[in-house]
Design a protein around this motif. Structure first.
Motif, mmCIF file in Angstrom:
data_model
loop_
_atom_site.group_PDB
_atom_site.id
_atom_site.type_symbol
_atom_site.label_atom_id
_atom_site.label_comp_id
_atom_site.label_asym_id
_atom_site.label_seq_id
_atom_site.Cartn_x
_atom_site.Cartn_y
_atom_site.Cartn_z
ATOM 1 N N LEU B 155 70.091 85.056 62.128
ATOM 2 C CA LEU B 155 71.084 83.785 61.302
ATOM 3 C C LEU B 155 72.597 83.642 62.076
ATOM 4 C CD1 LEU B 155 70.038 85.040 57.803
ATOM 5 C CD2 LEU B 155 69.714 82.895 58.852
ATOM 6 N N TYR B 158 71.935 81.640 64.760
ATOM 7 C CA TYR B 158 71.609 80.214 64.464
ATOM 8 C C TYR B 158 72.442 79.316 63.890
ATOM 9 C CZ TYR B 158 69.222 76.620 61.649
ATOM 10 O OH TYR B 158 68.798 75.164 61.061
ATOM 11 N N LEU B 159 73.326 79.879 62.855
ATOM 12 C CA LEU B 159 74.373 79.146 62.104
ATOM 13 C C LEU B 159 75.233 78.504 62.900
ATOM 14 C CD1 LEU B 159 74.803 81.422 58.899
ATOM 15 C CD2 LEU B 159 74.330 78.765 59.004
ATOM 16 N N GLN B 196 80.346 70.690 55.266
ATOM 17 C CA GLN B 196 79.313 71.249 56.010
ATOM 18 C C GLN B 196 79.948 72.477 56.832
ATOM 19 O OE1 GLN B 196 77.073 68.265 58.186
ATOM 20 N NE2 GLN B 196 75.505 68.623 56.873
ATOM 21 N N ILE B 199 80.665 75.287 54.630
ATOM 22 C CA ILE B 199 79.616 75.938 54.371
ATOM 23 C C ILE B 199 79.373 77.206 55.557
ATOM 24 C CG2 ILE B 199 77.193 76.126 53.860
ATOM 25 C CD1 ILE B 199 77.583 73.478 52.630
ATOM 26 N N VAL B 200 79.240 76.451 56.698
ATOM 27 C CA VAL B 200 79.065 77.196 58.015
ATOM 28 C C VAL B 200 79.819 78.176 58.228
ATOM 29 C CG1 VAL B 200 78.581 77.120 60.524
ATOM 30 C CG2 VAL B 200 77.463 75.407 58.931
ATOM 31 N N ARG B 202 81.889 79.541 56.251
ATOM 32 C CA ARG B 202 81.936 80.878 55.173
ATOM 33 C C ARG B 202 80.708 81.509 55.324
ATOM 34 N NH1 ARG B 202 81.834 78.255 49.676
ATOM 35 N NH2 ARG B 202 79.577 77.952 50.237
ATOM 36 N N SER B 203 79.326 81.030 55.545
ATOM 37 C CA SER B 203 78.294 81.800 55.925
ATOM 38 C C SER B 203 78.330 82.725 57.163
ATOM 39 C CB SER B 203 77.036 80.792 56.112
ATOM 40 O OG SER B 203 76.873 79.972 54.995
ATOM 41 N N ILE B 206 80.483 85.558 56.097
ATOM 42 C CA ILE B 206 79.647 86.464 55.351
ATOM 43 C C ILE B 206 78.813 87.481 56.193
ATOM 44 C CG2 ILE B 206 77.920 86.853 53.583
ATOM 45 C CD1 ILE B 206 79.184 84.481 52.201
ATOM 46 N N LEU B 207 78.114 86.963 57.091
ATOM 47 C CA LEU B 207 77.326 87.453 58.279
ATOM 48 C C LEU B 207 78.256 88.503 58.846
ATOM 49 C CD1 LEU B 207 74.946 84.585 59.148
ATOM 50 C CD2 LEU B 207 74.284 86.745 57.898
ATOM 51 N N LEU B 210 78.961 91.354 56.988
ATOM 52 C CA LEU B 210 77.648 92.110 56.742
ATOM 53 C C LEU B 210 77.261 92.768 57.868
ATOM 54 C CD1 LEU B 210 75.747 92.362 54.270
ATOM 55 C CD2 LEU B 210 74.611 90.622 55.098
#
Lengths: 294, 438
Positions: B155, B158-159, B196, B199-200, B202-203, B206-207, B210
């Motif tokens: 991920l 990819y992101l 967009q 969103i990217v 922020r995601s 998080i990753l 994580l």
């Protein structure tokens, strides 16, 4: 442990060469040393003898021991008669334990057969007609317990034709069965004139839930051979320890895993998984925004 | 040159690797593919004949395969160090290297799982790990974290790639239609709207957060496979950090090698500069120092006490059967590279490539030194067994199967870096844009 070895070394210093009585020397094997017997002998050898005597013909015995164990394939061993070998295995010598009570007669003869298999010039004398085994079936061992004196009495009686006679001066060994192996009670004792022998039984030996202990008595008589009898008596301390796999524990099965591991693992996996699901939804959202914009 | 022009130039430069397939690429791809297939043939022999074709026996049951597994997990940790630790600390120079690090992380983590399968005599029973696995066993935790790490790494690759995939779709018109459609589909019709981008970002954030505990987890659990036993050489409380710090060393070396190769073959001198090598050299010095510190603890403390069973094990390493390998690995793979990299003159592409190769080889051998000597030295003496049970010697088939995993990693890295821009275009552009507007 070190002390024990040192003690044994000193003891061996004063050890004499084993004197074999003439009748024992002449004793021949009741067993035929065929391939099967030699194979069995090899297994017995590997379990009981190899740690000191090494592998026969390889001369890899423990050279630091006193007396030096030596290689059974050597001339020194092979010049013994079958009876001598059998006797010496039975009584041991200094650091070499007495195998009489560890190995049965049959096992000891098989060992002799195995040792002989390294001697090409050896020829087994013709077998004698064996009556010992037939007679042995008629030996009776009675085990009884005296609560007051904490003694086990064993009475040995033999039946020759129709006469029942007490076995005098026979060697009897008594064991209590444990989880792994047998625990010898006192030492090897000889029967008295009445064919009875007394063993002082320990007062603190744990038994099963109700205090049962299985006793095994073994007699080794010249005439009647080897016979063993077992009897369960309620003479131990009742012991009911919970099984180690009863409660939740690290070593237990999955269904009995400790709660803290279950919680840590599950919560950890769920937390990470929920974030990953959130990310997947974010990716779907990007796609949706694209559609809206286009 | 206007901003638009410079962005165009950069995009063209970076996309060149995706657009053009030259002869040397074909030769390289052919070589690794054929080598991989030959090595896979060795695996079919093992599958048919059983694990006896490998040098592993009852006592040394973890030989080259598990050492290789530990090495792979270790190397994959670099994705976390470069993207997350450096990224979240706001260290800008690492940004162009993030994708290289992620590709390396994903490739090594994916194949690490397969390496475990190669150590199984009955690989068709793999599912039993999940069906009958015990939650108390570090083996189950290891399977869990490795899978999770692969998912997060994928991920994380990819992101940030989504905008770049859109660029690929827009700019690369002469590529096969199917490939272009895949770009379109994977780019999710990226429109570059602020929503967009939000969103990217922020995601990804998080990753990045994580992945730090998960990456620490994956290698700490791998170390627990050893440290959860009471065996000499493994019974250590610092095995977790010792493994993690060692992982950064091998990961940095892998990234340096990849940087050098990409820079040369894809002519990216403008984007992967000597400045980046200098920085990576400094980073390698830092992580090597930490690793050296743990090594010192791991060998000096038991070596000072020389407990009965440790004594034999350590003497085998210091002056016995493994002495040459041990000192060779420690000196050539850690101490000497560390000292050399302190000099600015050495922190240039070519010398660093040579050093990185030594460090990476040393890292591989170090894992073998952690696994094998301990297994050869159990508490209960080894008795009545043939000589090859006592001393581990890898066989040719075993070596070929291990090489297969290395070739597979190279195939994955080569293919990934061929189909996606290995330098994040959009990210660099946005970063420049933002830093100018500040």
């Amino acid at each position: 442990m070190v002390l024990l070895v040192v003690m044994l070394c000193f003891q061996s210093g004063i050890a004499q060469t084993v004197v074999v009585p003439a009748d024992k020397k002449a004793k021949a094997s009741p067993l035929l040393f065929n391939d099967a017997a030699v194979k069995d002998g090899e297994n017995i050898y590997n379990k009981n003898c190899v740690s000191c005597h090494g592998n026969p013909t390889k001369a890899n015995y423990q050279k630091s021991m006193s007396p030096i164990p030596g290689d059974p394939a050597e001339e020194k061993f092979q010049k013994n008669s079958d009876g001598e070998l059998f006797y010496k295995i039975g009584v041991g010598n200094a650091v070499m334990p007495m195998f009489k009570n560890i190995l049965s007669e049959e096992e000891r003869w098989k060992l002799v057969g195995y040792i002989r298999s390294f001697n090409k010039s050896y020829k087994q004398p013709p077998l004698e007609v064996v009556v010992v085994n037939l007679l042995s079936k008629t030996v009776k061992l009675a085990i009884s317990y005296n609560e007051k004196s904490h003694q086990i009495a064993i009475t040995a009686k033999g039946k020759i034709k129709n006469d029942t006679v007490p076995l005098k001066g026979s060697e009897i060994v008594l064991y209590a069965k444990r989880y792994f192996g047998r625990l010898q009670i006192e030492t090897v004792k000889q029967t008295n004139q009445q064919g009875t022998v007394l063993f002082a039984f320990p007062k603190d030996l744990p038994g099963d839930k109700v205090g049962n202990i299985e006793l095994i008595a073994k007699i080794n008589d010249e005439l009647f051979g080897e016979v063993s009898v077992s009897k369960t008596l309620k003479i131990g301390i009742p012991t009911d320890k919970p099984s180690l796999t009863e409660k939740r524990a690290i070593w237990n099965v999955n269904a009995k895993a400790p709660i803290w591991i279950l919680l840590t693992y599950t919560i950890g996996v769920l937390v990470v998984l929920s974030f990953l699901i959130y990310i997947i939804f974010s990716i779907i959202k990007i796609k949706k925004v694209s559609k809206k914009n286009n | 040159m206007s901003k638009k022009e410079s962005f165009d130039k950069m995009t063209t430069d970076i996309l060149r690797s995706v657009r053009l397939t030259n002869l040397s690429f074909k030769i390289w791809m052919g070589f690794i593919t054929v080598s991989f297939l030959i090595c896979i043939y060795a695996y079919t022999i093992q599958l048919r004949e059983g694990l006896g074709v490998a040098g592993i026996r009852d006592y040394v049951s973890w030989g080259m395969y598990i050492s290789n597994f530990v090495f792979f997990v270790a190397t994959s940790l670099i994705g976390m160090l470069i993207s997350a630790v450096l990224g979240l600390s706001g260290i800008k120079w690492a940004a162009p290297l993030a994708r290289i690090a992620e590709i390396i992380a994903l490739a090594f983590a994916m194949v690490a799982g397969l390496v475990i399968v190669s150590d199984m005599g009955r690989p068709e029973r793999l599912a039993y790990v999940f069906i009958y696995g015990r939650i108390q066993s570090p083996i189950l935790w290891d399977v869990t974290v490795v899978t999770t790490y692969v998912a997060i790494s994928a991920l994380l690759l990819y992101l940030p790639l989504i905008p770049d995939l859109k660029i690929c779709y827009d700019r690369l018109e002469n590529i096969p239609k199917l490939q272009r459609n895949i770009y379109k589909w994977l780019s999710l019709d990226w429109s570059g709207s602020p929503e967009q981008i939000k969103i990217v970002r922020r995601s990804v954030r998080i990753l990045l957060i994580l992945i730090i505990p998960v990456a620490m987890g994956i290698h700490t659990v791998t170390s627990w496979l050893f440290a959860a036993t009471t065996r000499t050489g493994w019974d250590s409380t610092i095995f977790g950090p010792y493994f993690v710090s060692g992982a950064f060393v091998s990961g940095c070396a892998a990234v340096i090698i990849a940087m050098f190769v990409y820079r040369k073959t894809y002519h990216l001198d403008k984007y992967i500069t000597e400045f980046h090598f200098d920085k990576m050299g400094r980073l390698l010095v830092l992580v090597s120092l930490v690793y050296l510190y743990f090594n010192l603890n791991e060998y000096l403390v038991p070596g000072y006490k020389m407990k009965k069973f440790d004594h034999f094990h350590l003497m085998e390493l210091f002056s016995g059967r493994f002495a040459l390998l041990f000192w060779g690995t420690q000196l050539l793979g850690l101490v000497i590279p560390l000292i050399l990299l302190l000099f600015k003159k050495i922190r240039r592409p070519l010398p660093m490539l040579v050093i990185a190769i030594f460090v990476l080889a040393g890292a591989w051998l170090k894992r073998l030194l952690i696994v094998v000597p301990t297994m050869e030295n159990p508490y209960l003496p080894i008795q009545n067994v043939p000589l090859n049970f006592k001393f581990y010697t890898p066989t040719l088939i075993e070596t070929a199967i291990t090489l297969a995993s290395i070739f597979l990693v190279l195939i994955i890295i080569t293919v990934l870096s061929k189909v996606v821009p290995i330098i994040p275009i959009q990210e660099i552009e946005l970063d420049e844009h933002e830093s100018e507007s500040v």
